[in-house]
Design a protein around this motif. Structure first.
Motif, PDB file in Angstrom:
ATOM      1  N   THR A   1     -19.914 -27.447  18.998  1.00  0.00           N
ATOM      2  CA  THR A   1     -21.153 -28.141  19.365  1.00  0.00           C
ATOM      3  C   THR A   1     -22.298 -27.808  18.408  1.00  0.00           C
ATOM      4  O   THR A   1     -23.287 -28.540  18.369  1.00  0.00           O
ATOM      5  N   PHE A   2     -22.173 -26.717  17.651  1.00  0.00           N
ATOM      6  CA  PHE A   2     -23.242 -26.307  16.737  1.00  0.00           C
ATOM      7  C   PHE A   2     -22.964 -26.643  15.270  1.00  0.00           C
ATOM      8  O   PHE A   2     -23.879 -26.613  14.448  1.00  0.00           O
ATOM      9  N   VAL A   3     -21.705 -26.931  14.915  1.00  0.00           N
ATOM     10  CA  VAL A   3     -21.368 -27.206  13.512  1.00  0.00           C
ATOM     11  C   VAL A   3     -22.211 -28.367  13.003  1.00  0.00           C
ATOM     12  O   VAL A   3     -22.332 -29.408  13.644  1.00  0.00           O
ATOM     13  N   GLY A   4     -22.832 -28.158  11.840  1.00  0.00           N
ATOM     14  CA  GLY A   4     -23.671 -29.178  11.219  1.00  0.00           C
ATOM     15  C   GLY A   4     -25.102 -29.182  11.705  1.00  0.00           C
ATOM     16  O   GLY A   4     -25.932 -29.928  11.189  1.00  0.00           O
ATOM     17  N   LYS A   5     -25.415 -28.330  12.666  1.00  0.00           N
ATOM     18  CA  LYS A   5     -26.776 -28.262  13.206  1.00  0.00           C
ATOM     19  C   LYS A   5     -27.493 -27.024  12.685  1.00  0.00           C
ATOM     20  O   LYS A   5     -26.886 -26.004  12.400  1.00  0.00           O
ATOM     21  N   THR A   6     -28.815 -27.135  12.601  1.00  0.00           N
ATOM     22  CA  THR A   6     -29.633 -25.998  12.196  1.00  0.00           C
ATOM     23  C   THR A   6     -29.759 -25.047  13.376  1.00  0.00           C
ATOM     24  O   THR A   6     -30.072 -25.476  14.500  1.00  0.00           O
ATOM     25  N   VAL A   7     -29.486 -23.775  13.120  1.00  0.00           N
ATOM     26  CA  VAL A   7     -29.559 -22.749  14.160  1.00  0.00           C
ATOM     27  C   VAL A   7     -30.337 -21.551  13.624  1.00  0.00           C
ATOM     28  O   VAL A   7     -30.415 -21.328  12.418  1.00  0.00           O
ATOM     29  N   ALA A   8     -30.899 -20.799  14.535  1.00  0.00           N
ATOM     30  CA  ALA A   8     -31.552 -19.535  14.201  1.00  0.00           C
ATOM     31  C   ALA A   8     -30.898 -18.440  15.029  1.00  0.00           C
ATOM     32  O   ALA A   8     -30.663 -18.623  16.227  1.00  0.00           O
ATOM     33  N   VAL A   9     -30.567 -17.336  14.373  1.00  0.00           N
ATOM     34  CA  VAL A   9     -29.922 -16.206  15.040  1.00  0.00           C
ATOM     35  C   VAL A   9     -30.672 -14.927  14.695  1.00  0.00           C
ATOM     36  O   VAL A   9     -31.439 -14.891  13.728  1.00  0.00           O
ATOM     37  N   GLU A  10     -30.419 -13.891  15.477  1.00  0.00           N
ATOM     38  CA  GLU A  10     -31.046 -12.596  15.205  1.00  0.00           C
ATOM     39  C   GLU A  10     -30.026 -11.499  15.455  1.00  0.00           C
ATOM     40  O   GLU A  10     -29.207 -11.600  16.371  1.00  0.00           O
ATOM     41  N   GLY A  11     -30.078 -10.469  14.638  1.00  0.00           N
ATOM     42  CA  GLY A  11     -29.195  -9.328  14.823  1.00  0.00           C
ATOM     43  C   GLY A  11     -29.461  -8.256  13.787  1.00  0.00           C
ATOM     44  O   GLY A  11     -30.232  -8.459  12.844  1.00  0.00           O
ATOM     45  N   LYS A  12     -28.805  -7.146  13.987  1.00  0.00           N
ATOM     46  CA  LYS A  12     -28.912  -6.041  13.034  1.00  0.00           C
ATOM     47  C   LYS A  12     -28.079  -6.378  11.803  1.00  0.00           C
ATOM     48  O   LYS A  12     -26.955  -6.860  11.923  1.00  0.00           O
ATOM     49  N   VAL A  13     -28.632  -6.133  10.634  1.00  0.00           N
ATOM     50  CA  VAL A  13     -27.910  -6.370   9.390  1.00  0.00           C
ATOM     51  C   VAL A  13     -26.860  -5.272   9.252  1.00  0.00           C
ATOM     52  O   VAL A  13     -27.198  -4.093   9.127  1.00  0.00           O
ATOM     53  N   VAL A  14     -25.577  -5.661   9.299  1.00  0.00           N
ATOM     54  CA  VAL A  14     -24.501  -4.683   9.214  1.00  0.00           C
ATOM     55  C   VAL A  14     -23.865  -4.649   7.837  1.00  0.00           C
ATOM     56  O   VAL A  14     -23.167  -3.699   7.497  1.00  0.00           O
ATOM     57  N   ASP A  15     -24.104  -5.692   7.032  1.00  0.00           N
ATOM     58  CA  ASP A  15     -23.560  -5.695   5.679  1.00  0.00           C
ATOM     59  C   ASP A  15     -24.353  -6.658   4.810  1.00  0.00           C
ATOM     60  O   ASP A  15     -24.963  -7.601   5.311  1.00  0.00           O
ATOM     61  N   VAL A  16     -24.334  -6.379   3.508  1.00  0.00           N
ATOM     62  CA  VAL A  16     -25.031  -7.195   2.510  1.00  0.00           C
ATOM     63  C   VAL A  16     -24.106  -7.319   1.311  1.00  0.00           C
ATOM     64  O   VAL A  16     -23.418  -6.367   0.937  1.00  0.00           O
ATOM     65  N   CYS A  17     -24.093  -8.480   0.681  1.00  0.00           N
ATOM     66  CA  CYS A  17     -23.297  -8.676  -0.527  1.00  0.00           C
ATOM     67  C   CYS A  17     -23.788  -7.713  -1.602  1.00  0.00           C
ATOM     68  O   CYS A  17     -24.948  -7.748  -2.006  1.00  0.00           O
ATOM     69  N   ALA A  18     -22.877  -6.851  -2.050  1.00  0.00           N
ATOM     70  CA  ALA A  18     -23.238  -5.840  -3.048  1.00  0.00           C
ATOM     71  C   ALA A  18     -23.283  -6.405  -4.462  1.00  0.00           C
ATOM     72  O   ALA A  18     -23.884  -5.806  -5.345  1.00  0.00           O
ATOM     73  N   LYS A  19     -22.655  -7.537  -4.684  1.00  0.00           N
ATOM     74  CA  LYS A  19     -22.600  -8.089  -6.043  1.00  0.00           C
ATOM     75  C   LYS A  19     -23.819  -8.929  -6.384  1.00  0.00           C
ATOM     76  O   LYS A  19     -24.400  -8.778  -7.447  1.00  0.00           O
ATOM     77  N   ARG A  20     -24.192  -9.854  -5.513  1.00  0.00           N
ATOM     78  CA  ARG A  20     -25.273 -10.787  -5.830  1.00  0.00           C
ATOM     79  C   ARG A  20     -26.350 -10.873  -4.753  1.00  0.00           C
ATOM     80  O   ARG A  20     -27.298 -11.616  -4.914  1.00  0.00           O
ATOM     81  N   GLY A  21     -26.161 -10.190  -3.639  1.00  0.00           N
ATOM     82  CA  GLY A  21     -27.131 -10.293  -2.553  1.00  0.00           C
ATOM     83  C   GLY A  21     -27.153 -11.683  -1.941  1.00  0.00           C
ATOM     84  O   GLY A  21     -28.158 -12.108  -1.387  1.00  0.00           O
ATOM     85  N   CYS A  22     -26.008 -12.388  -2.016  1.00  0.00           N
ATOM     86  CA  CYS A  22     -25.967 -13.794  -1.603  1.00  0.00           C
ATOM     87  C   CYS A  22     -25.594 -13.987  -0.139  1.00  0.00           C
ATOM     88  O   CYS A  22     -25.501 -15.128   0.318  1.00  0.00           O
TER      89      CYS A  22
END
Length: 155
Positions: A48-69
């Motif tokens: 029901t959400f695919v293709g729709k704009t959504v906003a979420v919130e949570g603790k950052v548990v990981d970040v791309c170490a190569k490009r920050g992407c």
């Protein structure tokens, strides 16, 4: 003189991708929506959400170490998380975001993977993290969900 110009340009470059608003850092377009969707709701009702704009919130548990992407946000249930992937170089998330709370916005994507594509996907993820991966853990085709991010606010 060249060093001073370079440092000034570097500082401008950083401020263009992340603006400091008090204790909040804004990345990309920030977050426009005031209505948050829980990560568990996204995962439970993804179609029901695919293709729709959504906003979420949570603790950052990981970040791309190569490009920050990309960043991964912890869900509201144990062991659930949602990846927020941005266009390479458009927004760059620094590693220092781990452990902070982020609100992110974008379009929910569903990506269908063949068994072979899933193996490549998880091999790539393991390589990025310096981990080992056993291809035997992928038993067939699968679907993954992620948010194609347009912005985030981190505090």
């Amino acid at each position: 003189m060249k060093t001073a110009v370079f440092l000034c340009l570097a500082a401008l470059s950083v401020s263009a991708s992340a603006q400091d608003k008090g204790t909040e850092q804004v990345y990309g377009k920030g977050v426009v929506s005031t209505e948050l969707v829980s990560i568990s709701s996204l995962l439970d009702n993804a179609s029901t959400f695919v293709g729709k704009t959504v906003a979420v919130e949570g603790k950052v548990v990981d970040v791309c170490a190569k490009r920050g992407c990309w960043i991964e946000l912890a869900g509201d249930r144990p062991f659930e998380k949602m990846r927020v992937k941005v266009d390479d170089g458009v927004i760059v998330f620094p590693m220092e975001l781990r452990g902070k709370t982020a609100r992110a916005e974008g379009t929910l994507e569903a990506i269908d993977l063949t068994k072979e594509d899933a193996i490549k996907h998880f091999e790539h993820q393991a390589e990025e993290k310096g981990e080992t991966f056993d291809p035997a853990t992928v038993t067939g085709p699968m679907k993954i969900y992620r948010i194609k991010g347009t912005g985030a606010i981190v505090r």
